[in-house]
Scaffold this active site. Structure first.
Site, PDB file in Angstrom:
ATOM      1  N   LEU A 220       0.815  -1.207   0.000  1.00  0.00           N
ATOM      2  CA  LEU A 220       0.000   0.000   0.000  1.00  0.00           C
ATOM      3  C   LEU A 220       0.848   1.256   0.000  1.00  0.00           C
ATOM      4  CD1 LEU A 220      -3.030   0.716   0.118  1.00  0.00           C
ATOM      5  CD2 LEU A 220      -2.797   0.903   2.584  1.00  0.00           C
ATOM      6  N   CYS A 221       2.003   1.221   0.670  1.00  0.00           N
ATOM      7  CA  CYS A 221       2.817   2.433   0.753  1.00  0.00           C
ATOM      8  C   CYS A 221       3.330   2.857  -0.619  1.00  0.00           C
ATOM      9  CB  CYS A 221       3.972   2.238   1.731  1.00  0.00           C
ATOM     10  SG  CYS A 221       5.023   0.827   1.344  1.00  0.00           S
ATOM     11  N   THR A 222       3.639   1.883  -1.474  1.00  0.00           N
ATOM     12  CA  THR A 222       4.086   2.211  -2.828  1.00  0.00           C
ATOM     13  C   THR A 222       2.935   2.787  -3.644  1.00  0.00           C
ATOM     14  OG1 THR A 222       5.801   0.524  -2.831  1.00  0.00           O
ATOM     15  CG2 THR A 222       5.013   1.259  -4.966  1.00  0.00           C
ATOM     16  N   THR A 225       2.315   6.427  -2.652  1.00  0.00           N
ATOM     17  CA  THR A 225       3.368   7.434  -2.791  1.00  0.00           C
ATOM     18  C   THR A 225       3.838   7.581  -4.233  1.00  0.00           C
ATOM     19  OG1 THR A 225       4.975   5.733  -2.130  1.00  0.00           O
ATOM     20  CG2 THR A 225       4.169   7.218  -0.407  1.00  0.00           C
TER      21      THR A 225
END
Length: 449
Positions: A220-222, A225
């Site tokens: 999810l962080c990729t 961002t």
């Protein structure tokens, strides 16, 4: 060839009434089960009434009513299984009709499980098929405890891992009936596999994740961002924007309006980051996890799964995964250059997070960031996690969900692992899609303990 003598009681089973119904249509199956078998275990197989009763009284759960599931349901019903349950959450689409032969054009839009159950019961009188339209996660341990065997015809690794963990967790060493054999089939194009798992006794699906190619999914962080591929933009629209803007709507991947909405969001995201390649068809493929399917491959793999189920229930022949050391439990099939099958033993792993009890060493670069570690978890064969949550005994490292914890732990993503972990420290990794925690021991090569 001289006729084989029938055991006492078998004649009644063949010609008379058994369980209140005529046995005429099961003549050949009864004949098979009423004769001594060359390769059977003499202590496990007694020809005649016992195996016939076992096949008659067995209750089998089929998970999935798609291309593989339709074949499995048909095979089980024609093999003498009278009590079958089927779970599937999908509805029938026009694109299903070329290989999912239990469905007709008039069934488009209806639940697969219901239509499949109706079709099988109509064609096989005396067979009761109970459908459930929904997720396997909707059911509890008491539900799964009813079945003799569970047969999976799924295209989702996450669903396989969930049912695997559930069946392993159900095992009570003081109750032999709590062990439910799991037979899993899978296909992709001209290739496929079937495998038999005896929870806690043999290699489980979690042990065997190295047999699957890593998912295209990313953390999810990729997605939130810096996306790098068109699939990242589509997953961003699917996982993040839908939840933010349409959380009250249940996403229907067969609804063109829903797919169009996701496509437009993904296209806007892609244009923002100058990423080409987002199309409607690609959006549909990513969201629905569409993989190539060939009817003949489905038929071969389903036949293998049902063959193993029949052998386990009746003990009429050796089966894959017989829970002893050195027994083959995995069958690979490939039909892209000829027809080839290969069976082998996939061994149980002591450090398996589901059926093992030892944490797994993880070699880390102390100068890499936590974000790099989180991203790698989506590609590691033994985890393949999309929304990982990481913590140690002392502190929380990063939480993908819920949103409030994601925001508060996001700053850690930029920090070096040496700042957050010490060599030998245990990291617990979880994912909302699974019932298990993965245990890793942080190892920094070259760092003195």
């Amino acid at each position: 060839m001289a006729a084989t003598a029938q055991p006492e009681g078998a004649t009644h089973a063949l010609n008379g009434e058994h369980g209140g119904e005529s046995r005429a249509k099961w003549k050949y199956m009864d004949t098979l089960l009423s004769r001594d078998r060359t390769f059977t275990d003499d202590n496990a197989f007694e020809p005649g009434e016992i195996p016939i009763n076992n096949i008659t009284n067995a209750r089998v759960l089929v998970i999935g009513a798609g291309g593989l599931g339709c074949e499995i349901l048909k095979n089980l019903a024609l093999s003498g299984i009278r009590n079958i349950d089927v779970i599937d959450m999908d509805t029938i689409d026009v694109s299903n009709l070329n290989r999912q032969f239990l469905f007709r054009e008039s069934d488009v839009g209806r639940p697969k499980a219901e239509v499949a159950a109706e079709f099988v019961m109509k064609r096989c009188p005396g067979c009761k098929v109970t459908p459930y339209v929904g997720k396997i996660q909707d059911k509890d341990d008491d539900y799964y405890m009813q079945f003799t065997i569970v047969v999976c015809g799924l295209d989702s690794i996450e669903a396989r891992r969930w049912i695997n963990a559930t069946l392993v967790g159900m095992v009570d060493m003081s109750n032999a009936d709590s062990l439910k054999p799991l037979i899993d089939g899978g296909t992709e194009g001209f290739k496929g596999q079937s495998r038999v798992i005896f929870p806690t006794m043999t290699s489980c699906i979690e042990c065997q994740l190295d047999m699957h190619a890593p998912r295209a999914a990313v953390p999810l962080c990729t997605l939130a961002t810096i996306p790098r591929q068109p699939e990242h933009c589509i997953e961003w629209a699917h996982i993040i924007k839908w939840e933010e803007e349409r959380k009250d709507d249940v996403l229907d991947t067969d609804d063109p309006e829903h797919i169009t909405w996701l496509y437009r969001k993904a296209l806007s995201r892609a244009e923002e980051f100058n990423i080409p390649g987002v199309t409607y068809s690609r959006t549909q493929g990513v969201v629905k996890n569409i993989i190539p399917a060939i009817a003949s491959t489905n038929a071969i793999v389903a036949a293998s799964c049902c063959n193993e189920a029949f052998k386990i229930i009746t003990a009429s022949a050796p089966y894959l995964g017989f829970p002893v050391d050195g027994t083959n439990n995995y069958m690979l099939y490939t039909g892209d250059s000829g027809v080839y099958t290969y069976t082998f033993e996939h061994q149980k792993k002591d450090d398996c997070p589901v059926c093992g009890n030892l944490p797994k060493d993880m070699s880390l670069d102390p100068d890499s960031t936590l974000q790099e570690l989180v991203e790698s978890l989506a590609e590691r064969p033994e985890s393949q996690l999309k929304k990982p949550n990481l913590r140690t005994e002392a502190k929380s490292l990063y939480y993908s969900t819920p949103a409030s914890l994601e925001v508060s732990t996001r700053p850690n993503l930029k920090r070096k692992l040496a700042e957050l972990l010490s060599d030998g420290e245990v990291i617990a990794v979880s994912d909302p899609a699974f019932q298990i925690d993965f245990q890793y021991i942080a190892r920094f090569p070259g760092v003195k303990q």
